[in-house]
Design an enzyme around this catalytic site. Structure first.
Site, PDB file in Angstrom:
ATOM      1  N   SER A 283     -20.369  -7.278  37.906  1.00 38.74           N
ATOM      2  CA  SER A 283     -19.000  -6.811  37.705  1.00 38.74           C
ATOM      3  C   SER A 283     -19.004  -5.401  37.147  1.00 38.74           C
ATOM      4  CB  SER A 283     -18.255  -7.724  36.728  1.00 38.74           C
ATOM      5  OG  SER A 283     -18.771  -7.564  35.408  1.00 38.74           O
ATOM      6  N   ASP A 284     -17.942  -4.678  37.410  1.00 37.61           N
ATOM      7  CA  ASP A 284     -17.681  -3.495  36.604  1.00 37.61           C
ATOM      8  C   ASP A 284     -17.333  -3.986  35.199  1.00 37.61           C
ATOM      9  OD1 ASP A 284     -17.264  -0.880  35.785  1.00 37.61           O
ATOM     10  OD2 ASP A 284     -16.027  -0.361  37.506  1.00 37.61           O
TER      11      ASP A 284
END
Length: 803
Positions: A283-284
């Site tokens: 994920s960011d």
């Protein structure tokens, strides 16, 4: 800032970005409000990584359930992202570090030219070497995973605050630069992260926000049709998967109504199934909005681990994964696949054997996740110098990525002028520190100092910078030249007489302009900053030989381009730490400019497809959680494709760039080189490998052309190959008049010729057939155009691949 001031600022940003970019009568917004579910998440099989996959499988088989949960959930530690050690198995953890052009927060490390500059070089060799050197520096500092390179944003809108981190709005050019950077970084032994996947084309409302009445307003939804997704935004990520990228970082925004890090169509359907991705999806930071739902949708690693950034917070994952497996809501097989995906690149790149420890000078950069997930990381010696001889490459690439746009009467290269004037606040040294200008998410309101790199997580900590003024002084000393300068833009535009400052008028006046850009914000204008137009006009009114140099985090419109006293313009982009030396090499002819525009410069801002603005005030004041919708109604027609389709005049076209010499192109021919004989409209069915159906990468045709240096000095040409593809029957999206499908950079002595070749793989000749759900070669003849820009075509032919 007062609330009203914030509202005005946001309105300006929205007016710049534009959420609905045009009116297309074929666009039906209701078709893109939801993303189709694709389950289950496909298991990795280790294709192309068989030995490492076997090691990963054996490693994961030894893990407890709690250790598996730990392996997929970020924790506090010395790096911007951390996976905790498992000492009993000899696993020392994983260190993840920003970013795409430098190991951001490290000392004694280089700051390389931005991706934008690399793309402007159109030089595959230099792009590859840049990747090698960046990878070596990350590894030398003990980082296992580099959070780069970038192909999202692609650059749909010129106002995008992070466009400079990537390469070009053209998916083919970006795809080549993307895959070469990834190959080189991983050859150096560090895992590359292809980001941000996908549709992350603006910073405004990229994350959820609170309305005036504390209603959660969801992040912007990028609404993209199937064909546009495949032919534009997914294109470079397919290149990345094909060359074995270790990791993909999913994006903050929603995609057709579903968050990027829990969008099962994007992660399970497109990435892991259709493209055969064998690595892991991370994920960011703070882009995870659920637990089991995001895991089932295809997310494999949660960064930074906790829900929020700044304080110890609970995690959607972590201990909740253990609970979910134990209560039956998450199948342990899915968790095992996540762990195998994370560990396979680790073993494939031999990071388990004598890998450098984390530099001991690294402080605890990551403070946010659960306190129960804090572990001791092994650190090595401090202040390791990883710069090696990389300054030479940085200087060379900075010059190679500089585009000469105007050169009236061949005023450049300079011929040892004796009286030089230097103007503009971009020319001098930094006054607020080597990291404060570009560091973190600074606003960029630092008036003085050259712009070598832009801001946000994609920036770098400068160990030093060579400002243009200092490099000009050093060069002028060789000629005994006088260098005079005014760096105060306010003074330059105040009307004060230059004659009171300069004893004699300069022979040449060099004006340096800059344009700030950063993560978290979108640009509000395409003009250069700090009253740049007035600065140029003031200097040009005084000096009839005014040369303008721009350092910019993106494209600039140039209202002074036709000023009779502006004799030359150079777009120098973001050259990194050797910026002054790079531009002096060009100005004095030590390097013949060979950079080409990786984007189009329009006559005015309103000419761009993304200039149609609607509903900005209503969006700022909305109480509707789902109000932020960005319909990609222009579909395939971004950048030069838009201008070509609408037959619009531009200031400087895509692929344009002058040289100190001239080139010719002749003898364009195309021939079938497909070994299997007859070519079918659709690819033969085959088991998916990394990159998708392997027959998409079969070379079907080869074009060749002769390039000749017709001038008087040595130089490098960039011949470009464009195809005009037929329209697929039944498809409503407009096929662009031409698309880039090949380029090379070739160095030639005066009078010398060389043959260049361009291979077309099946994907190059195909369009995405939304009905058949496969790449298809449309019936009809394919036009072939070769030249030195998208509008400087020197040779044309055509062929019918299905005949």
């Amino acid at each position: 800032m007062a609330p009203q001031g914030k509202l005005q600022l946001c309105a300006a940003l929205l007016s710049a970005v534009g959420l609905v970019v045009g009116q297309n009568t074929t666009w039906d917004h209701s078709l893109y409000t939801t993303s189709p579910p694709v389950y289950p998440s496909p298991n990795a099989t280790g294709l192309a990584w068989e030995s490492a996959f076997a090691q990963a499988r054996n490693f994961v088989a030894q893990l407890t359930l709690e250790e598996k949960a730990q392996l997929v959930t970020g924790t506090a530690g010395p790096c911007v992202g951390n996976i905790a050690p498992i000492p009993r198995l000899g696993f020392l953890g994983l260190c993840l570090q920003d970013g795409p052009l430098a190991i951001r927060q490290a000392d004694y490390a280089s700051v390389f030219p931005a991706g934008l500059t690399a793309a402007a070089s159109w030089d595959k060799g230099l792009i590859y070497q840049r990747g090698l050197d960046i990878g070596a520096e990350f590894k030398g500092k003990g980082a296992h995973i580099a959070l780069g390179p970038v192909a999202g944003p692609l650059g749909r809108s010129g106002y995008g605050g992070r466009n400079w981190e990537g390469f070009s709005p053209d998916p083919y050019l970006t795809g080549v630069a993307f895959e070469m950077t990834i190959q080189a970084m991983q050859r150096s032994g560090v895992q590359a992260t292809a980001k941000h996947y996908i549709g992350n084309e603006q910073e405004t409302q990229r994350n959820p926000s609170l309305s005036p009445n504390n209603v959660t307003i969801e992040a912007l939804s990028s609404n993209i049709d199937d064909r546009t997704m495949h032919e534009v935004y997914l294109w470079p990520f397919q290149n990345a998967v094909r060359v074995g990228v270790a990791s993909m970082m999913c994006s903050y925004n929603r995609i057709n109504g579903s968050y990027g890090c829990q969008n099962s169509k994007a992660l399970n359907g497109l990435l892991k199934d259709e493209l055969g991705f064998q690595g892991y999806v991370m994920s960011d930071w703070e882009a995870v909005h659920s637990g089991v739902a995001s895991i089932e949708a295809g997310l494999d690693m949660n960064m930074p681990g906790g829900i929020a950034f700044t304080v110890p917070t609970p995690s959607f994952w972590g201990a909740n994964i253990t609970l979910a497996v134990n209560n039956g809501s998450l199948n342990v097989d899915r968790l095992d696949d996540m762990c195998r995906r994370i560990m396979t690149p680790y073993f494939h790149l031999h990071q388990n054997v004598n890998y450098p420890p984390i530099d001991g000078s690294e402080g605890d950069l990551n403070f946010f996740p659960l306190s129960s997930y804090v572990y001791n990381f092994t650190k090595g010696p401090s202040n390791i110098d990883v710069r090696d001889n990389h300054a030479g490459l940085i200087r060379e690439l900075g010059a190679a990525g500089t585009v000469l746009l105007k050169n009236k009467n061949n005023i450049l290269p300079l011929k040892a002028p004796k009286n030089i004037g230097v103007f503009g606040n971009d020319a001098g040294d930094l006054t607020n520190g080597l990291y404060s200008l570009a560091g973190g998410f600074a606003s960029g309101d630092y008036e003085y100092g050259t712009l070598a790199v832009a801001g946000g997580s994609g920036t770098g900590r400068l160990t030093y910078v060579v400002p243009p003024l200092e490099a000009i002084k050093a060069r002028a000393r060789q000629d005994g030249s006088l260098v005079q300068y005014i760096l105060n833009n306010t003074l330059l535009t105040s009307g004060s007489g230059f004659s009171s400052i300069f004893p004699t008028p300069p022979e040449v006046c060099l004006v340096f302009l800059k344009t700030w850009a950063t993560e978290g914000y979108d640009r509000t204008t395409l003009l250069a900053d700090w009253n740049s137009t007035a600065v140029v006009n003031a200097v040009a009114a005084y000096c009839n030989n005014t040369i303008v140099v721009t350092h910019s985090g993106g494209l600039n419109t140039l209202p002074f381009a036709n000023h009779p006293n502006v004799t030359a313009i150079l777009a120098a982009h973001l050259p990194g730490q050797e910026t002054g030396n790079s531009i002096v090499d060009i100005l004095y002819g030590a390097v013949n400019p060979s950079g080409k525009l990786p984007y189009t410069i329009a006559l005015q801002e309103s000419d761009y497809a993304f200039a149609d603005i609607t509903n900005s005030t209503a969006l700022l004041e909305t109480e509707n959680p789902d109000a932020w919708q960005s319909d990609f109604t222009e579909q395939l027609l971004i950048d030069y494709r838009h201008f070509d389709y609408h037959n619009q005049t531009v200031a400087y076209e895509f692929g344009f760039g002058l040289s100190y010499t001239t080139f010719g192109l002749s003898n364009l021919t195309v021939r079938n080189v497909y070994a299997a004989g007859n070519i079918s409209a659709t690819p033969p069915r085959a088991a998916v490998v990394p990159g998708g159906n392997p027959t998409l990468w079969d070379v079907l045709y080869r074009a060749t052309a002769t390039i000749t240096n017709t001038g008087r000095v040595a130089g490098a040409a960039v011949p470009q190959l464009y195809l005009s593809l037929p329209q697929l029957p039944g498809e409503t999206a407009v096929t662009p008049p031409k698309v880039l499908r090949g380029f090379e950079k070739v160095s030639l002595q005066p009078g010398q010729s060389a043959m260049v070749s361009f291979d077309f793989v099946r994907r190059d000749l195909s369009s995405w057939d939304t009905r058949k759900q496969m790449w298809t070669i449309a019936p009809g003849r394919i036009g072939v155009m070769a030249g030195f820009s998208s509008r400087d075509i020197r040779g044309q032919t055509s062929f019918a691949p299905l005949s």
